[in-house]
Design a protein around this motif. Structure first.
Motif, mmCIF file in Angstrom:
data_model
loop_
_atom_site.group_PDB
_atom_site.id
_atom_site.type_symbol
_atom_site.label_atom_id
_atom_site.label_comp_id
_atom_site.label_asym_id
_atom_site.label_seq_id
_atom_site.Cartn_x
_atom_site.Cartn_y
_atom_site.Cartn_z
ATOM 1 N N THR A 1 0.833 -1.209 0.000
ATOM 2 C CA THR A 1 0.000 0.000 0.000
ATOM 3 C C THR A 1 0.864 1.254 0.000
ATOM 4 O O THR A 1 0.579 2.225 -0.719
ATOM 5 C CB THR A 1 -0.934 -0.003 1.223
ATOM 6 N N ALA A 2 1.928 1.255 0.784
ATOM 7 C CA ALA A 2 2.817 2.418 0.844
ATOM 8 C C ALA A 2 3.544 2.617 -0.486
ATOM 9 O O ALA A 2 3.685 3.747 -0.970
ATOM 10 C CB ALA A 2 3.815 2.257 1.982
ATOM 11 N N LEU A 3 4.005 1.532 -1.090
ATOM 12 C CA LEU A 3 4.672 1.637 -2.387
ATOM 13 C C LEU A 3 3.712 2.156 -3.454
ATOM 14 O O LEU A 3 4.092 2.949 -4.319
ATOM 15 C CB LEU A 3 5.233 0.271 -2.794
ATOM 16 N N ARG A 4 2.482 1.726 -3.370
ATOM 17 C CA ARG A 4 1.465 2.228 -4.305
ATOM 18 C C ARG A 4 1.276 3.725 -4.116
ATOM 19 O O ARG A 4 1.161 4.476 -5.096
ATOM 20 C CB ARG A 4 0.151 1.485 -4.060
ATOM 21 N N SER A 5 1.259 4.169 -2.872
ATOM 22 C CA SER A 5 1.095 5.590 -2.597
ATOM 23 C C SER A 5 2.281 6.402 -3.100
ATOM 24 O O SER A 5 2.142 7.586 -3.415
ATOM 25 C CB SER A 5 0.932 5.822 -1.086
#
Length: 299
Positions: free
Chosen positions: A119-123
């Motif tokens: 999720t953080a990498l997507r953000s």
């Protein structure tokens, strides 16, 4: 078993100088506040952090989980997973990735760590890395659903990235795509084309391409091809870990036991806990000694 060039990890997050400074100030403030309560245990800090999360006070929760980590003796994986969740909520995405990465290193079976890292990498606008991170997650419905969402984003990002490349770099990345799809023979052909486009056959790019081609050769049981490419790399980069592991794995089925054992020992000098190398050393150690005794007796 294959060990391929790492894709996706190594890019930095989109952090400006001002944001980095803000993050450092926040960490210093958290550390200063933590020192005022030295007798609180890691578990107590985690409980306080959980209460702050329920109250949607993610800054306070982050401070509590950081204090728990500083206190030591607690469940580091859980503390980092929880802090990653808070950092995500606070928009501190790269720090969330770092915590999630450490979490899954400590607890490879903990699905939430993978969810939070992805999720953080997507953000951060890095969907290819997010999908790669998530693919290591144990079977889980939430992870599967997120992977389905990420797949088209990752494919679009990949197409855009490769489309911006030219020459050998582009051909190499196209080979990587084929490798990931399991199209190993096509990937070998693409890597060979990429090598033809390299001006320096001993440069870093050419060596990386040979390393990848060796991984493909292993997948189709072309062990001589593995040894040929991996040896080329190792002659120029003797400590290249991936090439060393790949050659080690190829030498045994070629019945080159002494060379396989020597490579296993070289791998273990770099990584004493390498599971496959330890097994090969154990399996081949006695065999090689017996072969050496037989040769000595026949001499």
């Amino acid at each position: 078993l294959y060990i391929h060039e790492e894709w996706g990890w190594g890019g930095e997050g989109d952090w400006g100088e001002e944001e980095e400074g803000d993050a450092e100030e926040q960490e210093e403030q958290e550390d200063e506040e933590d020192s005022q309560e030295p007798d609180v245990t890691a578990e107590e800090w985690r409980t306080r952090g959980n209460a702050a999360v329920k109250a949607a006070d993610f800054q306070e929760a982050c401070r509590c989980y950081s204090a728990g980590l500083n206190a030591g003796g607690g469940d580091e994986a859980m503390l980092r997973s929880n802090r990653a969740h808070c950092l995500q909520k606070l928009g501190r995405y790269q720090e969330a990735v770092d915590d999630a990465t450490r979490c899954v290193h400590l607890r490879p079976d903990f699905f939430k760590g993978y969810l939070r890292g992805a999720t953080a990498l997507r953000s951060l606008g890095r969907p290819e890395e997010a999908l790669s991170f998530l693919k290591r997650c144990p079977a889980n419905d939430e992870a599967a659903a997120l992977a389905m969402e990420l797949k088209p984003e990752a494919e679009a990002s990949q197409s855009k990235r490769i489309g911006a490349l030219t020459g050998a770099e582009k051909a190499k990345e196209e080979g990587n795509v084929l490798f990931k799809k399991g199209q190993f023979e096509a990937a070998i052909a693409k890597y060979s084309s990429a090598l033809d486009l390299c001006e320096d056959q001993e440069g870093a790019l050419a060596l990386a391409i040979r390393n990848n081609r060796a991984a493909c050769a292993h997948q189709i049981s072309d062990y001589s091809g593995v040894v040929r490419d991996a040896s080329f790399v190792l002659q120029r980069e003797p400590d290249n870990f991936k090439a060393l592991v790949r050659r080690m794995l190829a030498l045994e089925p070629l019945e080159r036991y002494e060379a396989a054992l020597a490579d296993a020992q070289a791998v273990l000098r770099q990584d004493p806990r390498h599971e496959v190398a330890n097994k090969i050393q154990h399996r081949l150690g006695k065999l090689v000694r017996d072969l050496q005794r037989e040769r000595a007796a026949a001499a």
